[in-house]
Design a protein around this motif. Structure first.
Motif, short mmCIF file in Angstrom:
data_model
loop_
_atom_site.label_atom_id
_atom_site.label_comp_id
_atom_site.label_asym_id
_atom_site.label_seq_id
_atom_site.Cartn_x
_atom_site.Cartn_y
_atom_site.Cartn_z
N CYS A 109 0.81 -1.23 0.00
CA CYS A 109 0.00 0.00 0.00
C CYS A 109 0.84 1.27 0.00
O CYS A 109 0.30 2.35 -0.16
N ALA A 115 -5.32 2.82 -0.56
CA ALA A 115 -6.31 2.41 0.46
C ALA A 115 -7.31 3.52 0.72
O ALA A 115 -8.51 3.28 0.83
N GLY A 138 -4.54 -2.37 4.67
CA GLY A 138 -3.38 -1.90 3.92
C GLY A 138 -2.13 -2.56 4.45
O GLY A 138 -1.87 -2.50 5.65
#
Lengths: 275, 127
Positions: A109, A115, A138
Motif C-alpha cells: 500500500c 487504500a 493496507g
C-alpha cells in the motif's frame, strides 16, 4: 561498487523482499541508499556490503530493503480500477449475508493513497451499499511507509495528484500546507506489516484485492507464487486488480481476466482450469 | 477533431510562459491574458475550452472574472481551473461555489495540470 558487492546486496534484497535488482539497477542503489549511508556514516556501497556480511547486521539489512522499496503512489492511480470498483461494490453488498463486512486488501500500500482512494470510493457510494460495512486492510513491507499511511498526512503536491478537489475539500482536513485524511476514512483502514513473499492466509479472506505495480519487481516463479496465493484468498465473486503492465499469462491459471476489462482478474472456476 | 483551446490568465509572465509550455504540450492552442478584464475580453472574442486562472491580479482579480464568466457564458463552458498560491480550504470552497471546476495550488507541474485537466474533461484519460 565491485560486481561482488552488487551481487551480494542484490541477493540480500531478493531474499528479503522478492525484488529482483538486475545489474542495470546499480544507479538505483546509489540514489536510494545515499541518505541511509550518510546517516549511518558508511562510506559507500562496498562498505555497506562489508557491514552487512558481518554478524548482527539485521537492522541495517531491514533498513536497506525499506529504502529500496518503490514507493511511487498517487490517489486514484490509473482511474479505471476505481470506476470498476464503484460498479462492483453494490453487487457484492447485495450478495453478502447480513452483517458481513466487505473486505478489501491494498497489498503493497506504500504511503496509503490507494487504500484511502478505496475508502473514498466506498463512502461515495452511500446508500447504494445499504449500510454495508467496508473494511480495508493496507499492508506494506516498509514500517516507515505504514506509519505515513496510518497518519494519512500528505503534502500539497501529493493531494493534487489524482484527487479531484471536491474530494480533497470533503475528505481532508487542512493543517498549514499539509492535508490529513478525515478520521472517519482513517477508521475504515487497518494497517499491517506484511511481506508478499510470506503466506497471506493470516490476513483472512478478501472480496477485493488491489495488488498493482508490485509484481513487476519479482521474477517469474515469485510472481506465480504470489498470484496463486491471491487467488486462494479472494472470494469467488470478487476480483483482483493488477497494474496495467502486469499479466497472469504463463504465470498462473488460477486467475483469469474479467472479459472486457483491463487489469481486472477473477478466480478461475475449477472447470475452467487446466492441469 | 478540432484543436482544443486554453486561455492562461496570470499577471506573471514567467508563470504564463511555464503554463503555456505545459498546456501546448497537451496539444492545446494557448492564448494569454494578464488580468481578469483581458481574460473577459479574450473570452468575448472567442470562447476557449478551458481557462487556467490566477486569483490575485491587478485590474480584475480571478474570482471576479470567474463570477462574470459564469454569469455571461453559463456554468459548464469554459471549464475553469484556478491556479493560485491561495491554498486555504476556505478559498478553495469559495472558488468552487463561484463555479470553478478545479483548483491548482501553486507551485504546479505538468503532472498536476494533466491530472486536473483530465478531471474536468479537457483531456482524455490515458489508458
Amino acid at each position: 561498487m565491485t560486481p561482488d558487492s552488487f551481487n551480494f546486496l542484490a541477493g540480500l534484497v531478493k531474499v528479503r523482499s522478492g525484488i529482483v535488482l538486475t545489474a542495470d539497477k546499480g544507479y538505483m542503489l546509489e540514489t536510494r541508499l545515499g541518505t541511509m549511508l550518510r546517516r549511518e556514516g558508511i562510506a559507500g556501497l562496498d562498505a555497506l556490503a562489508l557491514r552487512l556480511r558481518a554478524p548482527r547486521s539485521e537492522a541495517l539489512a531491514a533498513e536497506m530493503v525499506e529504502a529500496l522499496t518503490t514507493n511511487e503512489s498517487s490517489f486514484f492511480r490509473d482511474g479505471k480500477p476505481f470506476e470498476h470498483l464503484k460498479k462492483l461494490l453494490p453487487k457484492l453488498a447485495a450478495a453478502r449475508p447480513p452483517g458481513q463486512a466487505i473486505r478489501i486488501w491494498s497489498a503493497a500500500c506504500s504511503s496509503g493513497q490507494e487504500a484511502y482512494s478505496i475508502a473514498i470510493t466506498a463512502v461515495g457510494l452511500g446508500a447504494a451499499l445499504a449500510g454495508r460495512r467496508v473494511e480495508i486492510v493496507g499492508t506494506d513491507l516498509s514500517q516507515e511507509m505504514l506509519q505515513r499511511a496510518r497518519e494519512g498526512v500528505y503534502t500539497q503536491f501529493e493531494v493534487q495528484r489524482g484527487l479531484p478537489v471536491q474530494m480533497l475539500v470533503k475528505h481532508f482536513r487542512q493543517e498549514g500546507t499539509r492535508w490529513q485524511v478525515a478520521p472517519e476514512l482513517r477508521a475504515m483502514v487497518c494497517w499491517q506489516a506484511f511481506n508478499l513473499l510470506d503466506d497471506p492466509r493470516g490476513l483472512g479472506r478478501f472480496d477485493v484485492v488491489f495488488c498493482r505495480n508490485v509484481l513487476i519487481y519479482f521474477d517469474a516463479p515469485t510472481k506465480s507464487r504470489v498470484l496463486a496465493a491471491l487467488a486462494s484468498l479472494v472470494a469467488a465473486d470478487g476480483v483482483v486488480y493488477l497494474g496495467g503492465a502486469e499479466t497472469v499469462l504463463g504465470l498462473t491459471d488460477r486467475l483469469v481476466p474479467t472479459p472486457g476489462e483491463r487489469g481486472v482478474y477473477e478466480a478461475a472456476r475449477p472447470a475452467a482450469r487446466t492441469g | 477533431m478540432t484543436q482544443r483551446t486554453c486561455l492562461v490568465v496570470d499577471d506573471s509572465l514567467v508563470v504564463r510562459k511555464a503554463a503555456r509550455r505545459i498546456i501546448e504540450g497537451f496539444g492545446f492552442a494557448v492564448r494569454e491574458a494578464k488580468d481578469g478584464q483581458e481574460a473577459l475580453d479574450a473570452c468575448r472574442a472567442q470562447l476557449p475550452d478551458g481557462v487556467l486562472l490566477d486569483w490575485n491580479m491587478p485590474v480584475m482579480d480571478g474570482i471576479t472574472f470567474l463570477r462574470a464568466a459564469r454569469a455571461e457564458f453559463g456554468p459548464d463552458h469554459p471549464r475553469i481551473v484556478l491556479c493560485t498560491t491561495e491554498a486555504e480550504i476556505a478559498r478553495i470552497i469559495e472558488a468552487l461555489s463561484a463555479g470553478a471546476q478545479e483548483y491548482v495550488m501553486k507551485p504546479f507541474d505538468a503532472d498536476i495540470i494533466r491530472d486536473k485537466f483530465t478531471q474536468v474533461g479537457l483531456l482524455e484519460e490515458v489508458a
